[in-house]
Enzyme design. Sequence first.
Site, PDB file in Angstrom:
ATOM      1  N   HIS A  20     -14.812  12.593 -19.179  1.00  0.00           N
ATOM      2  CA  HIS A  20     -13.392  12.274 -19.317  1.00  0.00           C
ATOM      3  C   HIS A  20     -12.572  12.996 -18.262  1.00  0.00           C
ATOM      4  CE1 HIS A  20      -9.527  12.382 -21.892  1.00  0.00           C
ATOM      5  NE2 HIS A  20      -9.564  11.296 -21.159  1.00  0.00           N
ATOM      6  N   HIS A  96      -0.918   6.153   1.406  1.00  0.00           N
ATOM      7  CA  HIS A  96      -2.343   6.264   1.749  1.00  0.00           C
ATOM      8  C   HIS A  96      -2.760   7.711   2.021  1.00  0.00           C
ATOM      9  CE1 HIS A  96      -6.257   4.899   3.025  1.00  0.00           C
ATOM     10  NE2 HIS A  96      -6.091   5.426   4.232  1.00  0.00           N
ATOM     11  N   ALA A 119      -8.720  -1.243   0.978  1.00  0.00           N
ATOM     12  CA  ALA A 119      -9.484  -1.653  -0.205  1.00  0.00           C
ATOM     13  C   ALA A 119     -10.128  -0.401  -0.802  1.00  0.00           C
ATOM     14  CB  ALA A 119     -10.527  -2.705   0.160  1.00  0.00           C
ATOM     15  N   ASN A 120      -9.281   0.415  -1.415  1.00  0.00           N
ATOM     16  CA  ASN A 120      -9.687   1.697  -1.987  1.00  0.00           C
ATOM     17  C   ASN A 120      -8.966   1.894  -3.308  1.00  0.00           C
ATOM     18  OD1 ASN A 120     -10.904   2.602   0.654  1.00  0.00           O
ATOM     19  ND2 ASN A 120      -8.756   2.494   1.268  1.00  0.00           N
TER      20      ASN A 120
END
Length: 129
Positions: A20, A96, A119-120
């Site tokens: 978790h 970013h 694309a992260n």
Amino acid sequence: MKKAGILNRHLSGALAELGHGDGVLVCDAGMPVPHGPRVVDLAFRAGVPSFAEVLDGLLAELVVEGATAATEIRRANPAAAALLDGRFPQLRLVPHERLKELSAGARLVVRTGEASPYANVLLRCGVFF
């Protein structure tokens, strides 16, 4: 031998160790990989495997309570933004550079062969109960 789910032994084992609150960065081939987190590099060639394929495979096996992506994804990669919006209604967006900073605290980095910008996504693991 496993017959379903994630078959890559390195990735499957790394997922089993998550708890978790742990972070998992799913990234394109161009994202700088921070020093520290365990890395499973799945990149084979440009586009293989895709960000979407890897993300969906991970989501089939993980409980995710939150996700963070770069603000720039909306302008530079609308297809990836739509994918993330569809998977994460409460998607958090940060610049970013901030995403790269946050990635240093991830427990696991999964590098895809994706060859499109931004694309992260940084996933935050939840619990199943």
